[in-house]
Design an enzyme around this catalytic site. Structure first.
Site, PDB file in Angstrom:
ATOM      1  N   LYS A  62      -7.058   7.430  -3.962  1.00 14.16           N
ATOM      2  CA  LYS A  62      -7.021   8.598  -2.311  1.00 14.16           C
ATOM      3  C   LYS A  62      -7.387   9.961  -2.958  1.00 14.16           C
ATOM      4  O   LYS A  62      -7.906   9.838  -3.960  1.00 14.16           O
ATOM      5  CB  LYS A  62      -5.218   8.920  -2.436  1.00 14.16           C
ATOM      6  CG  LYS A  62      -3.978   7.505  -0.839  1.00 14.16           C
ATOM      7  CD  LYS A  62      -3.449   7.886  -0.662  1.00 14.16           C
ATOM      8  CE  LYS A  62      -2.779   6.796   0.357  1.00 14.16           C
ATOM      9  NZ  LYS A  62      -1.654   6.630   0.699  1.00 14.16           N
TER      10      LYS A  62
ATOM     11  N   ARG B 274       1.906   0.461  -3.803  1.00 16.90           N
ATOM     12  CA  ARG B 274       0.766  -0.498  -2.756  1.00 16.90           C
ATOM     13  C   ARG B 274      -0.736  -0.013  -3.252  1.00 16.90           C
ATOM     14  O   ARG B 274      -0.966   1.037  -3.728  1.00 16.90           O
ATOM     15  CB  ARG B 274       0.959  -0.045  -1.572  1.00 16.90           C
ATOM     16  CG  ARG B 274       0.120  -0.461  -0.505  1.00 16.90           C
ATOM     17  CD  ARG B 274      -0.054   0.890   1.058  1.00 16.90           C
ATOM     18  NE  ARG B 274      -0.581  -0.011   1.264  1.00 16.90           N
ATOM     19  CZ  ARG B 274      -1.712   0.485   2.011  1.00 16.90           C
ATOM     20  NH1 ARG B 274      -2.587   1.604   1.478  1.00 16.90           N
ATOM     21  NH2 ARG B 274      -2.349  -0.677   3.180  1.00 16.90           N
TER      22      ARG B 274
HETATM   23  N1  HH2 Z   1      -1.364   4.701   2.566  1.00 16.20           N
HETATM   24  C1  HH2 Z   1      -2.431   3.995   3.231  1.00 16.20           C
HETATM   25  C2  HH2 Z   1      -1.826   3.014   4.450  1.00 16.20           C
HETATM   26  N2  HH2 Z   1      -1.004   2.224   4.442  1.00 16.20           N
HETATM   27  N3  HH2 Z   1       0.987   2.563   4.156  1.00 16.20           N
HETATM   28  C3  HH2 Z   1       2.449   2.738   3.068  1.00 16.20           C
HETATM   29  N4  HH2 Z   1       3.689   2.361   3.480  1.00 16.20           N
HETATM   30  N5  HH2 Z   1       2.057   4.343   2.383  1.00 16.20           N
HETATM   31  C4  HH2 Z   1       0.620   4.768   2.020  1.00 16.20           C
HETATM   32  O1  HH2 Z   1       1.044   5.207   1.270  1.00 16.20           O
HETATM   33  C5  HH2 Z   1      -0.292   3.961   2.818  1.00 16.20           C
HETATM   34  C6  HH2 Z   1       0.082   3.081   3.984  1.00 16.20           C
HETATM   35  C7  HH2 Z   1      -3.723   4.543   3.543  1.00 16.20           C
HETATM   36  O2  HH2 Z   1      -4.287   3.329   3.114  1.00 16.20           O
HETATM   37  P1  HH2 Z   1      -5.535   2.394   2.916  1.00 16.20           P
HETATM   38  O3  HH2 Z   1      -5.017   1.435   2.939  1.00 16.20           O
HETATM   39  O4  HH2 Z   1      -6.379   1.947   1.708  1.00 16.20           O
HETATM   40  O5  HH2 Z   1      -6.376   3.542   3.906  1.00 16.20           O
HETATM   41  P2  HH2 Z   1      -7.147   2.999   5.012  1.00 16.20           P
HETATM   42  O6  HH2 Z   1      -5.827   3.483   5.855  1.00 16.20           O
HETATM   43  O7  HH2 Z   1      -8.389   4.307   5.425  1.00 16.20           O
HETATM   44  O8  HH2 Z   1      -6.836   1.522   5.887  1.00 16.20           O
END
Ligand code: HH2
Length: 256
Positions: free
Chosen positions: A202, A237
């Site tokens: 992040k 995660r």
């Molecule tokens: N962060 C993201 C997405 N889902 N779920 C939980 N429970 N906690 C988190 O911190 C979290 C999450 C964001 O990361 P990513 O899926 O890699 O990115 P994007 O939202 O751009 O798909």
């Protein structure tokens, strides 16, 4: 928990796993590297992301979910929409990762109906487009704890069998606020429920490490996540499962 983003626009891997075959190959890789759960998301929630319709999110998600379930892994679905959650739980998803912060009670009702565990994550508003405008707290840790306690009570009252807490790193929080939450994570693990932490690649990790390319933020993500484990986090995660599995093997050996 290994991340599988079936999106064109996720901040670190958008567009790489839109194709079902590519997504399933990646899920297999995450499993081989040691993931216990695959978290599939079909809508980006990065700051500023444009929402997608429930129909489009479901269209992206279901063929991949079906294939990942066939691999025999525990599967979590990352969504903030009850229509998507319902379709995924019906297909057999084991865990509901509600990145909308349980602002819609139907999410908890669905988890209860299907006997699925529910991730309750803090976000100041259920809208990635505006959430950073709400990154204002007297004390971010107290705000997150108050929010989580209230949502957990609601989830349990609706019959959810297991609730997992998540401070929601990056969801309406500045780097300083994310750091404060990480430093004081024990106050959240002290609530007595499993805590999930998602700092993988992040922006905060980029700002602290000075690494601008999200895909190069592997070591810095591992460092943050070990700090979280030290403070009682039970689930991580992550995008880079192999690196975390290596680090945790050494960590576990040391703590045993
Ligand atoms: N962060 C993201 C997405 N889902 N779920 C939980 N429970 N906690 C988190 O911190 C979290 C999450 C964001 O990361 P990513 O899926 O890699 O990115 P994007 O939202 O751009 O798909």
């Amino acid at each position: 928990m290994g991340v599988l983003n079936v999106t064109p626009d996720s901040f670190s891997d958008g567009g790489r796993f839109m194709d079902v075959t590519a997504a399933l190959t990646h899920a297999q890789k995450l499993a081989q590297e040691g993931a216990d759960i695959i978290d599939i998301g079909a809508e980006s929630t990065r700051p500023g992301a444009e929402p997608v319709s429930a129909a489009e999110e479901t269209r992206r998600l279901l063929p991949v979910l079906e294939g990942v379930l066939d691999l025999g892994l525990a599967v979590s679905v990352d969504t903030r929409k009850p229509e998507v959650a319902a379709a995924a739980l019906k297909m057999g998803a084991h865990l509901l990762n509600d990145v909308g912060g349980l602002q819609n009670e139907q999410m908890a009702a669905l988890a209860a109906e299907y006997g699925a565990a529910l991730v309750v994550m803090h976000t100041p508003v259920n809208d990635p487009r505006t959430m950073m405008q709400h990154a204002r707290y007297d004390d971010v840790v107290s705000a997150v704890i108050g929010f989580l306690e209230q949502r957990v009570e609601k989830a349990l009252a609706l019959g959810v069998p297991e609730v997992i807490l998540d401070p929601g790193f990056g969801f309406g929080k500045t780097t300083e606020q994310n750091l404060e939450l990480l430093r004081r994570l024990r106050e959240i693990t002290a609530l007595g429920r499993p805590v999930l932490v998602g700092l993988s690649r992040k922006r905060t990790i980029g700002e602290l490490s000075g690494v601008s390319d999200p895909q190069q933020r592997v070591c810095s993500s591992v460092a943050a996540h070990l700090a979280a484990v030290q403070r009682g986090a039970r689930l991580l995660r992550v995008h880079d499962v192999a690196a975390h599995a290596q680090a945790l093997a050494v960590w576990d050996a040391m703590e045993a």
